[in-house]
Write a protein that holds these residues in place. Structure first.
Motif, PDB file in Angstrom:
ATOM      1  N   ALA A  19      15.615  17.458  -9.469  1.00 42.70           N
ATOM      2  CA  ALA A  19      16.367  18.705  -9.295  1.00 42.70           C
ATOM      3  C   ALA A  19      15.442  19.775  -8.731  1.00 42.70           C
ATOM      4  O   ALA A  19      14.455  20.153  -9.369  1.00 42.70           O
ATOM      5  N   PHE A  20      15.780  20.264  -7.544  1.00 46.41           N
ATOM      6  CA  PHE A  20      14.917  21.196  -6.817  1.00 46.41           C
ATOM      7  C   PHE A  20      15.509  22.593  -6.731  1.00 46.41           C
ATOM      8  O   PHE A  20      16.713  22.790  -6.781  1.00 46.41           O
ATOM      9  N   THR A  21      14.587  23.561  -6.567  1.00 46.36           N
ATOM     10  CA  THR A  21      14.917  24.968  -6.339  1.00 46.36           C
ATOM     11  C   THR A  21      15.713  25.537  -7.504  1.00 46.36           C
ATOM     12  O   THR A  21      16.639  26.317  -7.314  1.00 46.36           O
ATOM     13  N   LEU A  22      15.334  25.152  -8.715  1.00 47.41           N
ATOM     14  CA  LEU A  22      15.959  25.715  -9.907  1.00 47.41           C
ATOM     15  C   LEU A  22      15.312  27.049 -10.220  1.00 47.41           C
ATOM     16  O   LEU A  22      14.103  27.203 -10.108  1.00 47.41           O
ATOM     17  N   VAL A  41      16.058  28.709 -16.663  1.00 46.41           N
ATOM     18  CA  VAL A  41      15.726  27.646 -17.609  1.00 46.41           C
ATOM     19  C   VAL A  41      16.955  26.877 -18.080  1.00 46.41           C
ATOM     20  O   VAL A  41      16.916  25.650 -18.218  1.00 46.41           O
ATOM     21  N   ASN A  42      18.069  27.569 -18.357  1.00 46.02           N
ATOM     22  CA  ASN A  42      19.242  26.876 -18.891  1.00 46.02           C
ATOM     23  C   ASN A  42      19.708  25.743 -17.982  1.00 46.02           C
ATOM     24  O   ASN A  42      20.072  24.660 -18.461  1.00 46.02           O
ATOM     25  N   GLU A  43      19.705  25.985 -16.682  1.00 44.61           N
ATOM     26  CA  GLU A  43      20.153  24.940 -15.774  1.00 44.61           C
ATOM     27  C   GLU A  43      19.191  23.755 -15.803  1.00 44.61           C
ATOM     28  O   GLU A  43      19.615  22.596 -15.774  1.00 44.61           O
ATOM     29  N   ALA A  44      17.906  24.040 -15.887  1.00 48.45           N
ATOM     30  CA  ALA A  44      16.916  22.968 -15.951  1.00 48.45           C
ATOM     31  C   ALA A  44      17.093  22.131 -17.213  1.00 48.45           C
ATOM     32  O   ALA A  44      17.046  20.894 -17.171  1.00 48.45           O
ATOM     33  N   ILE A  45      17.324  22.790 -18.341  1.00 43.10           N
ATOM     34  CA  ILE A  45      17.541  22.054 -19.599  1.00 43.10           C
ATOM     35  C   ILE A  45      18.803  21.208 -19.500  1.00 43.10           C
ATOM     36  O   ILE A  45      18.823  20.034 -19.906  1.00 43.10           O
ATOM     37  N   GLY A  46      19.870  21.784 -18.953  1.00 40.54           N
ATOM     38  CA  GLY A  46      21.122  21.045 -18.822  1.00 40.54           C
ATOM     39  C   GLY A  46      20.972  19.803 -17.969  1.00 40.54           C
ATOM     40  O   GLY A  46      21.492  18.724 -18.302  1.00 40.54           O
ATOM     41  N   ILE A  47      20.248  19.919 -16.862  1.00 41.45           N
ATOM     42  CA  ILE A  47      20.020  18.768 -15.986  1.00 41.45           C
ATOM     43  C   ILE A  47      19.187  17.714 -16.707  1.00 41.45           C
ATOM     44  O   ILE A  47      19.492  16.517 -16.650  1.00 41.45           O
ATOM     45  N   ALA A  48      18.136  18.144 -17.386  1.00 39.63           N
ATOM     46  CA  ALA A  48      17.282  17.194 -18.099  1.00 39.63           C
ATOM     47  C   ALA A  48      18.068  16.456 -19.177  1.00 39.63           C
ATOM     48  O   ALA A  48      17.913  15.238 -19.357  1.00 39.63           O
ATOM     49  N   ARG A  49      18.931  17.166 -19.887  1.00 40.64           N
ATOM     50  CA  ARG A  49      19.735  16.514 -20.924  1.00 40.64           C
ATOM     51  C   ARG A  49      20.761  15.557 -20.317  1.00 40.64           C
ATOM     52  O   ARG A  49      21.004  14.472 -20.870  1.00 40.64           O
ATOM     53  N   ARG A  98       0.822  -1.220   0.000  1.00 42.94           N
ATOM     54  CA  ARG A  98       0.000   0.000   0.000  1.00 42.94           C
ATOM     55  C   ARG A  98       0.846   1.255   0.000  1.00 42.94           C
ATOM     56  O   ARG A  98       0.367   2.332  -0.374  1.00 42.94           O
ATOM     57  N   THR A  99       2.093   1.131   0.449  1.00 43.77           N
ATOM     58  CA  THR A  99       2.978   2.294   0.550  1.00 43.77           C
ATOM     59  C   THR A  99       4.297   2.001  -0.149  1.00 43.77           C
ATOM     60  O   THR A  99       5.308   1.687   0.489  1.00 43.77           O
ATOM     61  N   PRO A 100       4.303   2.078  -1.492  1.00 47.12           N
ATOM     62  CA  PRO A 100       5.574   1.938  -2.205  1.00 47.12           C
ATOM     63  C   PRO A 100       6.489   3.116  -1.896  1.00 47.12           C
ATOM     64  O   PRO A 100       6.014   4.257  -1.765  1.00 47.12           O
ATOM     65  N   LEU A 101       7.768   2.853  -1.765  1.00 48.78           N
ATOM     66  CA  LEU A 101       8.749   3.893  -1.459  1.00 48.78           C
ATOM     67  C   LEU A 101       9.682   4.059  -2.653  1.00 48.78           C
ATOM     68  O   LEU A 101      10.494   3.174  -2.947  1.00 48.78           O
ATOM     69  N   VAL A 102       9.544   5.168  -3.337  1.00 46.10           N
ATOM     70  CA  VAL A 102      10.347   5.481  -4.512  1.00 46.10           C
ATOM     71  C   VAL A 102      11.556   6.296  -4.071  1.00 46.10           C
ATOM     72  O   VAL A 102      11.421   7.248  -3.296  1.00 46.10           O
ATOM     73  N   ILE A 103      12.735   5.929  -4.564  1.00 47.94           N
ATOM     74  CA  ILE A 103      13.969   6.608  -4.147  1.00 47.94           C
ATOM     75  C   ILE A 103      14.418   7.587  -5.228  1.00 47.94           C
ATOM     76  O   ILE A 103      14.606   7.217  -6.385  1.00 47.94           O
ATOM     77  N   SER A 104      14.574   8.835  -4.812  1.00 47.10           N
ATOM     78  CA  SER A 104      14.987   9.906  -5.716  1.00 47.10           C
ATOM     79  C   SER A 104      16.369  10.419  -5.322  1.00 47.10           C
ATOM     80  O   SER A 104      16.611  10.735  -4.157  1.00 47.10           O
ATOM     81  N   GLY A 105      17.258  10.509  -6.294  1.00 50.12           N
ATOM     82  CA  GLY A 105      18.544  11.162  -6.075  1.00 50.12           C
ATOM     83  C   GLY A 105      18.349  12.662  -6.180  1.00 50.12           C
ATOM     84  O   GLY A 105      18.083  13.201  -7.255  1.00 50.12           O
ATOM     85  N   ASN A 106      18.469  13.342  -5.058  1.00 44.35           N
ATOM     86  CA  ASN A 106      18.122  14.761  -4.981  1.00 44.35           C
ATOM     87  C   ASN A 106      19.283  15.640  -5.432  1.00 44.35           C
ATOM     88  O   ASN A 106      20.397  15.518  -4.946  1.00 44.35           O
ATOM     89  N   ILE A 107      18.981  16.546  -6.343  1.00 44.29           N
ATOM     90  CA  ILE A 107      19.964  17.467  -6.922  1.00 44.29           C
ATOM     91  C   ILE A 107      19.526  18.897  -6.650  1.00 44.29           C
ATOM     92  O   ILE A 107      18.345  19.230  -6.754  1.00 44.29           O
ATOM     93  N   GLY A 108      20.469  19.732  -6.312  1.00 44.53           N
ATOM     94  CA  GLY A 108      20.172  21.147  -6.114  1.00 44.53           C
ATOM     95  C   GLY A 108      20.856  21.998  -7.161  1.00 44.53           C
ATOM     96  O   GLY A 108      21.621  21.507  -7.997  1.00 44.53           O
ATOM     97  N   PRO A 109      20.613  23.301  -7.148  1.00 45.83           N
ATOM     98  CA  PRO A 109      21.231  24.191  -8.130  1.00 45.83           C
ATOM     99  C   PRO A 109      22.725  24.356  -7.863  1.00 45.83           C
ATOM    100  O   PRO A 109      23.201  24.138  -6.748  1.00 45.83           O
ATOM    101  N   ARG A 110      23.450  24.730  -8.892  1.00 44.39           N
ATOM    102  CA  ARG A 110      24.879  25.001  -8.713  1.00 44.39           C
ATOM    103  C   ARG A 110      25.084  26.190  -7.781  1.00 44.39           C
ATOM    104  O   ARG A 110      25.988  26.196  -6.954  1.00 44.39           O
ATOM    105  N   GLY A 111      24.233  27.177  -7.900  1.00 48.74           N
ATOM    106  CA  GLY A 111      24.371  28.374  -7.086  1.00 48.74           C
ATOM    107  C   GLY A 111      23.349  28.425  -5.971  1.00 48.74           C
ATOM    108  O   GLY A 111      22.945  27.397  -5.421  1.00 48.74           O
TER     109      GLY A 111
END
Length: 318
Positions: free
Chosen positions: A166-169, A172-180, A118-131
């Motif tokens: 990726a949190f607290t972005l 846009v450029n940083e978001a695109i770079g992370i997605a790629r 009933r409670t699956p636990l998904v593991i996320s590798g958490n990434i923050g901004p460079r700055g």
């Protein structure tokens, strides 16, 4: 390596409601009175006592999800565990690889202990901004952002994480770079933008412009988008249109405080708002954003706020 459990099929993308945790750093600093240099929770992984503090922190939230019969996304405590912040904190590249892997190992231990059907636990590798998450500062090119974040994403690729988030972005450029970078690593990726009190990114783009830009530049690579580190009142107007792009928003991690980023940066006290009101605000947000399946908190929030979200938003997603 054992195949990551959910990497090929994220259950939060299958119309199941998931919780995640609240404001880890503000909880540890203001409630637990733990010193976190540069807001870096990963520094607690250095000691057995620090690991136990983190284990206790996560376990409380997982208990809420189990009680509510909801899934849970375990975000590794690695938001600051990238090269520039590691340099500021005296970590070598090899030590950063080790600490990112340690964070994942802790998440795996918690999943082994607490996961149920009933409670699956998904593991996320958490990434923050460079700055700084509040200030874009020097804006990288897309290629520079991809190269920079590929290091941490590459570390997560070789672990049991199910996705990277990726949190607290704030641009846009940083978001695109992370997605790629995640595309190259064949990793599911979530992109979470922070917004100012006017519902726009700190660089001035609207949330709509940011999401459409990332999707166009990456062929729709992100599994979904999130909003974090802004109070619901700051962005409710930005998500009220009912337009199709809103279907790409799959998660929210809002602040408890109505303060602006500038005010929060200067604050010496914790503004934890009103947890009951916070829960009701999320009920209204989910009416506007029916595709949202992941809900938690950011600055100033703790288990009380997430518990209220579970009470007001815990019904199955339609």
């Amino acid at each position: 390596m054992t195949k990551p459990k959910y990497r090929d099929c994220l259950p939060q993308c299958l119309n199941r409601m998931f919780l995640t945790d609240g404001g880890m750093e503000t909880t540890l600093i203001y409630h637990e009175r733990i010193e976190l240099p540069c807001f870096a929770a990963f520094t607690l992984l250095r000691t057995a006592k620090g690991v136990e503090r983190l284990r206790t922190y996560y376990s409380r939230y997982v208990g809420l999800a189990r009680q509510a019969g909801l899934g849970f996304v375990l975000e590794s405590p690695t938001w600051r565990a990238n090269a520039d912040w590691g340099d500021k904190l005296g970590y070598s590249r090899a030590e950063l690889v080790q600490v990112n892997c340690q964070g994942v190992e802790l998440m795996l231990e918690i999943r082994e202990q607490f996961e149920t059907p009933r409670t699956p636990l998904v593991i996320s590798g958490n990434i923050g901004p460079r700055g700084d998450g509040y200030d874009a500062g020097r804006i990288m090119s897309v290629d520079e952002a991809q190269a920079y974040h590929s290091e941490q994403i590459g570390t997560f690729q070789d672990t049991q994480v199910d996705l990277v988030s990726a949190f607290t972005l704030n641009y846009v450029n940083e978001a695109i770079g992370i997605a790629r970078a995640a595309q190259v690593a064949r990793m599911p990726v979530v992109i979470s933008f922070t917004l100012e009190t006017d519902g726009r990114l700190p660089t001035g783009e609207t949330l709509k412009q940011a999401i459409i830009s990332v999707d166009e530049a990456t062929g729709g690579a992100p599994a979904y988008y999130m909003i974090n580190c802004a109070h619901p009142s700051h962005f409710s107007g930005a998500v009220a249109s009912g337009e199709d792009w809103l279907k790409r928003i799959g998660g929210l991690r809002a602040n408890a405080s109505r303060r602006s980023h500038a005010e929060l940066d200067r604050a010496t006290d914790l503004d934890d708002g009103n947890p009951v009101e916070f829960g009701h605000e999320h009920s209204e947000l989910r009416r506007m954003l029916p595709h949202v399946t992941v809900l938690g908190g950011c600055c100033g929030t703790d288990h009380r706020h997430v518990q209220q979200i579970a009470l007001t938003c815990g019904a199955a997603v339609v």
